[in-house]
Design a protein around this motif. Structure first.
Motif, PDB file in Angstrom:
ATOM      1  N   ALA A 280      -4.480 -13.412   3.741  1.00 20.86           N
ATOM      2  CA  ALA A 280      -4.109 -13.198   2.342  1.00 20.86           C
ATOM      3  C   ALA A 280      -5.160 -12.314   1.679  1.00 20.86           C
ATOM      4  O   ALA A 280      -6.309 -12.244   2.114  1.00 20.86           O
ATOM      5  N   GLU A 281      -4.756 -11.641   0.612  1.00 26.80           N
ATOM      6  CA  GLU A 281      -5.665 -10.741  -0.101  1.00 26.80           C
ATOM      7  C   GLU A 281      -6.627 -11.541  -0.980  1.00 26.80           C
ATOM      8  O   GLU A 281      -6.197 -12.312  -1.838  1.00 26.80           O
ATOM      9  N   VAL A 282      -7.907 -11.361  -0.745  1.00 26.08           N
ATOM     10  CA  VAL A 282      -8.921 -12.041  -1.556  1.00 26.08           C
ATOM     11  C   VAL A 282      -9.068 -11.289  -2.877  1.00 26.08           C
ATOM     12  O   VAL A 282      -9.308 -10.076  -2.879  1.00 26.08           O
ATOM     13  N   PRO A 283      -8.921 -11.954  -4.023  1.00 24.16           N
ATOM     14  CA  PRO A 283      -9.095 -11.260  -5.306  1.00 24.16           C
ATOM     15  C   PRO A 283     -10.472 -10.605  -5.389  1.00 24.16           C
ATOM     16  O   PRO A 283     -11.476 -11.171  -4.965  1.00 24.16           O
ATOM     17  N   ARG A 284     -10.504  -9.412  -5.967  1.00 26.01           N
ATOM     18  CA  ARG A 284     -11.772  -8.697  -6.085  1.00 26.01           C
ATOM     19  C   ARG A 284     -12.787  -9.478  -6.914  1.00 26.01           C
ATOM     20  O   ARG A 284     -13.987  -9.466  -6.618  1.00 26.01           O
ATOM     21  N   GLU A 285     -12.324 -10.143  -7.956  1.00 21.56           N
ATOM     22  CA  GLU A 285     -13.228 -10.911  -8.804  1.00 21.56           C
ATOM     23  C   GLU A 285     -13.877 -12.066  -8.047  1.00 21.56           C
ATOM     24  O   GLU A 285     -14.911 -12.593  -8.458  1.00 21.56           O
ATOM     25  N   LEU A 286     -13.260 -12.459  -6.936  1.00 24.85           N
ATOM     26  CA  LEU A 286     -13.810 -13.508  -6.086  1.00 24.85           C
ATOM     27  C   LEU A 286     -14.830 -12.901  -5.114  1.00 24.85           C
ATOM     28  O   LEU A 286     -15.956 -13.389  -4.992  1.00 24.85           O
ATOM     29  N   TYR A 287     -14.432 -11.811  -4.441  1.00 26.76           N
ATOM     30  CA  TYR A 287     -15.349 -11.293  -3.420  1.00 26.76           C
ATOM     31  C   TYR A 287     -16.535 -10.530  -3.995  1.00 26.76           C
ATOM     32  O   TYR A 287     -17.547 -10.348  -3.301  1.00 26.76           O
ATOM     33  N   VAL A 288     -16.473 -10.111  -5.256  1.00 22.16           N
ATOM     34  CA  VAL A 288     -17.661  -9.512  -5.871  1.00 22.16           C
ATOM     35  C   VAL A 288     -18.789 -10.551  -5.973  1.00 22.16           C
ATOM     36  O   VAL A 288     -19.969 -10.209  -5.871  1.00 22.16           O
ATOM     37  N   HIS A 289     -18.417 -11.819  -6.132  1.00 24.21           N
ATOM     38  CA  HIS A 289     -19.444 -12.864  -6.132  1.00 24.21           C
ATOM     39  C   HIS A 289     -20.108 -12.947  -4.751  1.00 24.21           C
ATOM     40  O   HIS A 289     -21.315 -13.184  -4.643  1.00 24.21           O
ATOM     41  N   ASN A 290     -19.333 -12.738  -3.686  1.00 17.76           N
ATOM     42  CA  ASN A 290     -19.930 -12.670  -2.351  1.00 17.76           C
ATOM     43  C   ASN A 290     -20.949 -11.539  -2.265  1.00 17.76           C
ATOM     44  O   ASN A 290     -22.027 -11.691  -1.682  1.00 17.76           O
TER      45      ASN A 290
ATOM     46  N   ASP B 207     -11.180 -20.862   0.043  1.00 19.13           N
ATOM     47  CA  ASP B 207     -10.437 -20.211   1.119  1.00 19.13           C
ATOM     48  C   ASP B 207      -9.040 -19.872   0.612  1.00 19.13           C
ATOM     49  O   ASP B 207      -8.218 -20.777   0.391  1.00 19.13           O
ATOM     50  N   VAL B 208      -8.763 -18.581   0.396  1.00 17.01           N
ATOM     51  CA  VAL B 208      -7.469 -18.192  -0.171  1.00 17.01           C
ATOM     52  C   VAL B 208      -6.337 -18.277   0.841  1.00 17.01           C
ATOM     53  O   VAL B 208      -5.160 -18.188   0.461  1.00 17.01           O
TER      54      VAL B 208
END
Length: 257
Positions: free
Chosen positions: A109-119, A221-222
């Motif tokens: 699934a596509e991870v939202p950008r606002e989520l992976y920017v925290h990574n 986990d999306v």
């Protein structure tokens, strides 16, 4: 368990890609640490553009790799989950983001950008791709190989049940190119398969975020319905529809998270 994967990868990739970096496109600028006037903001390095000897991916006209480092990140605030954020680069290279982050793995699934920017803030690398309707098995295979070969991080390996490294692989339909990678203050884009330059970007940009941690305390986990990811696609209340008491709703907003 590969306890020295990054050290081995750096040496191997540097040797494999030395000719490419020197002979194609423009050479990487030297790293200069200016100890001068602190009030003068440092200049953003010029992007490195490479033209590897590889066929372009479907829909592209040339094989081109662009690497940009030293990208300023003026803000890195936590915003409420499901709040959309516009980013200055594509893929994002930092900025405001949600308070949770994605667990380190390959996603379907596509991870939202606002989520992976925290990574990215935690020093992670995000490997992203945009697939045409015909699919992109070659792209995902190459990205997965880069991800698994790079998987060795002492900060992660000390965590019980933790990942081997801070790496996220995800589809991203908003990309301008079929292949991209992101780190805090750095981006990589490509219109063809060039494993050497991508592996080098991962090695050079890894663990460069302002928070050097592999914590999984708020990771979600999306791919899993019970993975804790914000459910931003839920229907929001209609502001004009009457509520149970017959009064109009006071307005919509993301569900409480």
């Amino acid at each position: 368990m590969k306890c020295s994967g990054f050290a081995r990868m750096c040496g191997a990739v540097a040797a494999a890609s030395a000719a490419l970096l020197c002979g194609c496109g423009q050479s990487a600028p030297p790293v200069i640490h200016d100890e001068g006037d602190a009030s003068t903001p440092p200049e953003q390095p010029e992007p490195i553009t490479l033209f590897p000897d590889a066929p372009p991916l479907p829909g592209e006209t040339e094989c081109k790799v662009v690497i940009q480092t030293g990208i300023p990140v003026p803000s890195a605030l936590h915003v409420p989950a499901c709040t959309p954020v516009q980013y200055a680069t594509n893929p994002p290279s930092g900025g405001d983001h949600w308070s949770s982050w994605a667990a380190y793995k390959r996603y379907e699934a596509e991870v939202p950008r606002e989520l992976y920017v925290h990574n990215l803030e935690h020093g992670a690398i995000v490997l992203a791709y945009r697939c045409p309707a015909s699919g992109c098995a070659e792209v995902t295979a190459m990205l997965d190989k880069v991800r698994t070969e790079a998987a060795s991080d002492p900060r992660c390996l000390t965590l019980p049940g933790g990942p081997e490294a801070r790496l996220v692989m995800t589809p991203d339909s908003a990309l301008d190119t079929p292949i991209a990678a992101a780190a805090w203050g750095a981006t990589y884009t490509a219109t063809c398969l060039d494993k050497a330059s991508l592996s080098r970007f991962v090695a050079d940009s890894y663990a460069r975020g302002p928070e050097d941690t592999c914590s999984g305390a708020a990771a979600v986990d999306v791919d899993r319905p019970d993975g804790g990811a914000p459910r931003c696609d839920e229907a929001l209340p209609d502001a004009d529809a009457p509520d149970a008491s017959g009064a109009a709703a006071a307005g919509g907003g993301p569900p409480g998270l």
